[in-house]
Each structure stands twice: as structure tokens, then as C-alpha cells.
Design a protein around this motif. Structure first.
Motif, PDB file in Angstrom:
ATOM      1  N   ASN A  45       7.341   1.572  12.169  1.00 41.08           N
ATOM      2  CA  ASN A  45       6.101   1.957  11.507  1.00 41.08           C
ATOM      3  C   ASN A  45       6.274   3.386  10.987  1.00 41.08           C
ATOM      4  O   ASN A  45       7.150   4.130  11.452  1.00 41.08           O
ATOM      5  CB  ASN A  45       4.934   1.914  12.501  1.00 41.08           C
ATOM      6  CG  ASN A  45       4.610   0.496  12.936  1.00 41.08           C
ATOM      7  OD1 ASN A  45       3.813  -0.188  12.305  1.00 41.08           O
ATOM      8  ND2 ASN A  45       5.241   0.029  14.010  1.00 41.08           N
ATOM      9  N   THR A  57      -3.543  -3.734  12.103  1.00 43.04           N
ATOM     10  CA  THR A  57      -4.386  -2.780  11.379  1.00 43.04           C
ATOM     11  C   THR A  57      -4.929  -3.397  10.091  1.00 43.04           C
ATOM     12  O   THR A  57      -6.117  -3.249   9.764  1.00 43.04           O
ATOM     13  CB  THR A  57      -3.579  -1.509  11.047  1.00 43.04           C
ATOM     14  OG1 THR A  57      -3.016  -1.003  12.263  1.00 43.04           O
ATOM     15  CG2 THR A  57      -4.434  -0.445  10.407  1.00 43.04           C
ATOM     16  N   GLY A  97       3.871  -1.237   5.004  1.00 42.81           N
ATOM     17  CA  GLY A  97       3.737  -2.308   5.981  1.00 42.81           C
ATOM     18  C   GLY A  97       2.308  -2.795   6.120  1.00 42.81           C
ATOM     19  O   GLY A  97       2.030  -4.003   5.999  1.00 42.81           O
ATOM     20  N   VAL A  98       1.370  -1.888   6.368  1.00 37.89           N
ATOM     21  CA  VAL A  98      -0.035  -2.284   6.526  1.00 37.89           C
ATOM     22  C   VAL A  98      -0.526  -2.929   5.236  1.00 37.89           C
ATOM     23  O   VAL A  98      -1.137  -4.003   5.234  1.00 37.89           O
ATOM     24  CB  VAL A  98      -0.925  -1.069   6.882  1.00 37.89           C
ATOM     25  CG1 VAL A  98      -2.386  -1.489   6.946  1.00 37.89           C
ATOM     26  CG2 VAL A  98      -0.486  -0.420   8.192  1.00 37.89           C
ATOM     27  N   THR A 107       0.017   4.887  -9.082  1.00 40.14           N
ATOM     28  CA  THR A 107      -0.800   5.861  -8.343  1.00 40.14           C
ATOM     29  C   THR A 107      -1.414   6.926  -9.253  1.00 40.14           C
ATOM     30  O   THR A 107      -2.335   7.628  -8.833  1.00 40.14           O
ATOM     31  CB  THR A 107       0.043   6.577  -7.279  1.00 40.14           C
ATOM     32  OG1 THR A 107       1.282   6.950  -7.874  1.00 40.14           O
ATOM     33  CG2 THR A 107       0.306   5.689  -6.090  1.00 40.14           C
ATOM     34  N   SER A 152      -4.182   3.291   2.782  1.00 40.77           N
ATOM     35  CA  SER A 152      -3.162   3.877   3.663  1.00 40.77           C
ATOM     36  C   SER A 152      -2.839   5.316   3.288  1.00 40.77           C
ATOM     37  O   SER A 152      -2.057   5.955   3.982  1.00 40.77           O
ATOM     38  CB  SER A 152      -1.836   3.094   3.527  1.00 40.77           C
ATOM     39  OG  SER A 152      -1.932   1.814   4.049  1.00 40.77           O
ATOM     40  N   VAL A 153      -3.401   5.800   2.178  1.00 37.56           N
ATOM     41  CA  VAL A 153      -2.875   7.022   1.569  1.00 37.56           C
ATOM     42  C   VAL A 153      -3.722   8.264   1.857  1.00 37.56           C
ATOM     43  O   VAL A 153      -3.195   9.339   2.129  1.00 37.56           O
ATOM     44  CB  VAL A 153      -2.699   6.793   0.037  1.00 37.56           C
ATOM     45  CG1 VAL A 153      -2.264   8.069  -0.657  1.00 37.56           C
ATOM     46  CG2 VAL A 153      -1.677   5.684  -0.214  1.00 37.56           C
ATOM     47  N   LEU A 201      -7.435   4.016   6.702  1.00 39.72           N
ATOM     48  CA  LEU A 201      -6.605   3.845   7.889  1.00 39.72           C
ATOM     49  C   LEU A 201      -5.425   4.786   7.956  1.00 39.72           C
ATOM     50  O   LEU A 201      -4.795   4.923   8.993  1.00 39.72           O
ATOM     51  CB  LEU A 201      -6.088   2.395   7.956  1.00 39.72           C
ATOM     52  CG  LEU A 201      -5.060   2.076   6.872  1.00 39.72           C
ATOM     53  CD1 LEU A 201      -3.668   1.989   7.477  1.00 39.72           C
ATOM     54  CD2 LEU A 201      -5.413   0.806   6.163  1.00 39.72           C
ATOM     55  N   ASN A 258      -2.899   8.318   6.183  1.00 43.05           N
ATOM     56  CA  ASN A 258      -2.850   9.598   5.475  1.00 43.05           C
ATOM     57  C   ASN A 258      -1.450   9.842   4.918  1.00 43.05           C
ATOM     58  O   ASN A 258      -0.976  10.977   4.906  1.00 43.05           O
ATOM     59  CB  ASN A 258      -3.287  10.743   6.397  1.00 43.05           C
ATOM     60  CG  ASN A 258      -2.408  10.865   7.622  1.00 43.05           C
ATOM     61  OD1 ASN A 258      -1.581   9.992   7.882  1.00 43.05           O
ATOM     62  ND2 ASN A 258      -2.568  11.932   8.377  1.00 43.05           N
ATOM     63  N   ALA A 259      -0.799   8.749   4.437  1.00 47.05           N
ATOM     64  CA  ALA A 259       0.568   8.893   3.921  1.00 47.05           C
ATOM     65  C   ALA A 259       0.622   9.898   2.770  1.00 47.05           C
ATOM     66  O   ALA A 259       1.650  10.526   2.535  1.00 47.05           O
ATOM     67  CB  ALA A 259       1.097   7.534   3.464  1.00 47.05           C
ATOM     68  N   ALA A 314      -6.417   1.593  15.066  1.00 44.04           N
ATOM     69  CA  ALA A 314      -5.854   0.340  15.606  1.00 44.04           C
ATOM     70  C   ALA A 314      -5.700   0.361  17.123  1.00 44.04           C
ATOM     71  O   ALA A 314      -5.381  -0.665  17.712  1.00 44.04           O
ATOM     72  CB  ALA A 314      -4.507   0.067  14.960  1.00 44.04           C
ATOM     73  N   THR A 335      11.149   2.448   1.386  1.00 49.28           N
ATOM     74  CA  THR A 335      11.133   1.114   2.014  1.00 49.28           C
ATOM     75  C   THR A 335       9.944   0.332   1.475  1.00 49.28           C
ATOM     76  O   THR A 335       9.026   0.895   0.875  1.00 49.28           O
ATOM     77  CB  THR A 335      10.998   1.237   3.546  1.00 49.28           C
ATOM     78  OG1 THR A 335       9.809   1.976   3.851  1.00 49.28           O
ATOM     79  CG2 THR A 335      12.199   1.937   4.143  1.00 49.28           C
TER      80      THR A 335
END
Ligand SMILES: NC(=O)c1ccc[n+]([C@@H]2O[C@H](COP(=O)([O-])OP(=O)(O)OC[C@H]3O[C@@H](n4cnc5c(N)ncnc54)[C@H](OP(=O)(O)O)[C@@H]3O)[C@@H](O)[C@H]2O)c1
Length: 332
Positions: free
Chosen positions: A48, A138, A166-167, A206, A227-228, A249, A251-252, A276, A323
Motif C-alpha cells: 500500500n 477502503t 490501489g484504492v 489531473t 485519494s489525492v 480517504l 492525501n497522495a 479504514a 505503479t
């Protein structure tokens, strides 16, 4: 494979306070594992974003070293001193500090508290459970809470950001399977085919999320899985339709949020925070749904099988945003 008494683990070390964190493969004995009622032979674990950050000593995720990372895994109980589990039982474990404050799944064996283990829901294999892992849970939690708050298929699209992650990959798959029109937002120029194969109807770059200077833009979304964070979440709030339900969910892209209350008070937009690390009762409900009505249809496409020996390189690639999908590691 290591003998039952000795096994391989990827351990994170910090040789002095403030020194760089480095990971290395070691051989350990079972009695070096932390306390817990269940000894689990790990079948599959995963990588993760949190694991990738922890392995580089970022964001103070791990505070005590040495530590075996890996915030999720699936496997079979080898030994149990708790009456709820017996040897051979299939379990999935994530959260409760596993892989952070307590040694995690990046090893051939893990010892955990019985309260942290979820019996594998019927209908899921150990590989599917690890492909889902903390990320899939999640994603399902986001859908669970959005629908609980009124999101229904057939309306405006649901937008999923950090889309190749992934999420997000699992979220796209679940939402499309439920009949929602999904808009995926990705920074990867070559992700169109992958995201459409998961069920995205539209793929946006984006660059859509640049500040507009207005508190409200045209309302376009009925829901969101974000996710961001940062500018992306501010854009989602500005462009959410009346009564939209947004889930935050990750804070990438940044932890700060610069916005106004206008989407909330003029459009009734609901912003739901997702953690989660839920209580076990909610986990049981949502994992049962993952094996049932929320079951993703493209898990094999989302899983990127990664050799245990390649763990450090794969985590570095994840930190570089190189990835996609879920990086799954077969331990057996
Ligand atoms: N709240 C919770 O309980 C919970 C649970 C799980 C995960 N999380 C968090 O959720 C986020 C996603 O986790 P994950 O495991 O899915 O990670 P992941 O597989 O690495 O996916 C994150 C995705 O975000 C995008 N991204 C990466 N760096 C970015 C940047 N600097 N700016 C903008 N976008 C960026 C990338 O997608 P594109 O290249 O396609 O844009 C990337 O694939 C992380 O912040 C993680 O810590 C939180």
C-alpha cells in the motif's frame, strides 16, 4: 521456503534516531515475533502507499524500529490460543497498527491479536482477499457510506481520483459494477485502456483540478472517491452537484485543503471522511459485501503480482507514482 521455526521477513531498520530508514531481508525465529493469540502463515501480502512511505521513513508512519512493514495480509492460522480460531482457518488482517506499531505482513509468518483477524468471508480466495486488502476495504467503505447517504446509480457520474492507484482501481471496478457512471482522473497519460477496462466511462487528466478562482463551478458529480486531497479535493467540492456525497480517504497529492463552505451550505454537498481502521463490526459488514454485492469484477486485472525479493524496488516505484493497481506479493 524457510522451515516452520525460521522464516524470512523484510525488516525496516533505523540505526540511530534521525538516521535514514533502510529495509533488509532477514531470517527470524517465531519467538522473535510480537505477542498475539494467532500465529499466521502469510499466504499473500501487498504494498500500500502507506507501506511505501513507511519503508522510506517518510511521514513518521513507523516510530519504533526494527519493524516488519506490510499493513495487510491474508493467510492461514498456524497456531491459535483463542477459541474463535483453529489451525487452518483462513484470515485477512489489516489495520489495528499492523505493519506500523506491530510487525506486519511483509514476512512469511505474522503473529497478531485474535481481535484483529477477520475470518475470510465465504466466496473470497486468499489471493482475492489480499488483492483487496486495506485498499479494497477502503474503496468498499467509500461506496458503502456514499450509498448510505443517498448515492444511487442512474444519476450524475461518480468521480474517482488518483485513478490508477490501489484504492481507486477497486473503487472504479465496484462503482461501475453497481451501475454508476464513473469518471476517472489520472495523472498517467497512458492509463486510458486500463481504466476503461475496469469500467470507467471517461478518463480525465489531473490538470482539470487547477484553481478556478470561484467558490463554485458547474455541478457535475453525484459522488467522489478521492485519494489525492489538496487541490484535487478543493476542485471536487467546487464542482460537486447539489446533494453530492464525496468521500475523502487519501492525501497522495497533499494534506492541505483550501476551499469555502459554499458547496456545503448552498448545494448541500456532504463530505465524508474515511478511516479504514474501523471497528470489527463494520469490517465484517463491508467485507461480506466485498464477497457479495460489492464484489469487484476485475480483481485479476487489478492485481500486479510482485516477487517478495522485489519488495524494495516495487515500493520505490510506488513512491515515484510509477505503479498501477494493487501490488500483491505471494509468500508461499
Ligand atoms: N483513509 C484511509 O483509511 C486510507 C486507506 C487506504 C489508503 N489511504 C490513502 O489513500 C491514498 C491512496 O492509497 P493507495 O494505496 O491507493 O495508493 P497508490 O496505489 O499509490 O495510489 C495513489 C494514486 O494517487 C495518485 N498520486 C500519487 N502521487 C500523487 C501526487 N503527488 N499528486 C497527485 N496524485 C498522486 C496516483 O494515481 P494517478 O497516477 O492515476 O493519478 C497514484 O496511483 C494514499 O494517500 C493512502 O495513504 C487512506
Amino acid at each position: 521456503m524457510a522451515s516452520p521455526e525460521r522464516f524470512r521477513a523484510f525488516r525496516l531498520h533505523q540505526d540511530a534516531p534521525g538516521a535514514p530508514v533502510a529495509g533488509r531481508f532477514v531470517t527470524q525465529a517465531h519467538d522473535e515475533l510480537p505477542p498475539g493469540e494467532l500465529l499466521v502463515r502469510v499466504a499473500y501480502t501487498s504494498i500500500n502507499y502507506k507501506d511505501a512511505l513507511a519503508a522510506a521513513g517518510l511521514n513518521q508512519i513507523v516510530r519504533q524500529y526494527p519493524r516488519t512493514g506490510g499493513i495487510d495480509f491474508s493467510g492461514r492460522v498456524e497456531h491459535s490460543s483463542d477459541p474463535r480460531f483453529a489451525p487452518g482457518d483462513a484470515v485477512v488482517v489489516h489495520g489495528f497498527g499492523v505493519g506500523v506499531d506491530h510487525d506486519g505482513g511483509h514476512a512469511e509468518f505474522a503473529r497478531v491479536r485474535a481481535d484483529w483477524a477477520l475470518a475470510l468471508p465465504e466466496g473470497l480466495t486468499l489471493l482475492e482477499a489480499a488483492t483487496l486488502g486495506a485498499a479494497g476495504y477502503t474503496a468498499a467503505l467509500c461506496v458503502h457510506w456514499m450509498e448510505h447517504n443517498g448515492l444511487a446509480p442512474g444519476g450524475l457520474p461518480v468521480v474517482v481520483t488518483g485513478a490508477t492507484g490501489g484504492v481507486a482501481s477497486v473503487a472504479i471496478d465496484i462503482l461501475a459494477g453497481r451501475g454508476h457512471e464513473v469518471v476517472a482522473v489520472s495523472g498517467k497519460g497512458d492509463a486510458d485502456g486500463y481504466l476503461r477496462a475496469l469500467g470507467a466511462a471517461t478518463v480525465l487528466d489531473t490538470s482539470v483540478a487547477v484553481p478556478s478562482g470561484r467558490p463554485l463551478d458547474k455541478g457535475q458529480w453525484a459522488g467522489a472517491v478521492d485519494s489525492v486531497g489538496g487541490e484535487m479535493l478543493a476542485w471536487l467540492l467546487r464542482s460537486a452537484a447539489p446533494d453530492a456525497v464525496l468521500t475523502s480517504l487519501g492525501n497522495a497529492g497533499g494534506a492541505e485543503l483550501h476551499t469555502t463552505v459554499l458547496p456545503l451550505i448552498l448545494r448541500g454537498v456532504r463530505l465524508i471522511g474515511i478511516n479504514a481502521n474501523s471497528p470489527m463490526a463494520l469490517r465484517r459488514t463491508v467485507w461480506a459485501r466485498l464477497a457479495g454485492d460489492l464484489r469487484p469484477r476485475h480483481l485479476a486485472r487489478i492485481a500486479r503480482m510482485t516477487a517478495f525479493d522485489q519488495l524494495p524496488e516495487a515500493m520505490a516505484r510506488m513512491r515515484e507514482r510509477a505503479t498501477r493497481g494493487r501490488l500483491v506479493v505471494a509468500m508461499a
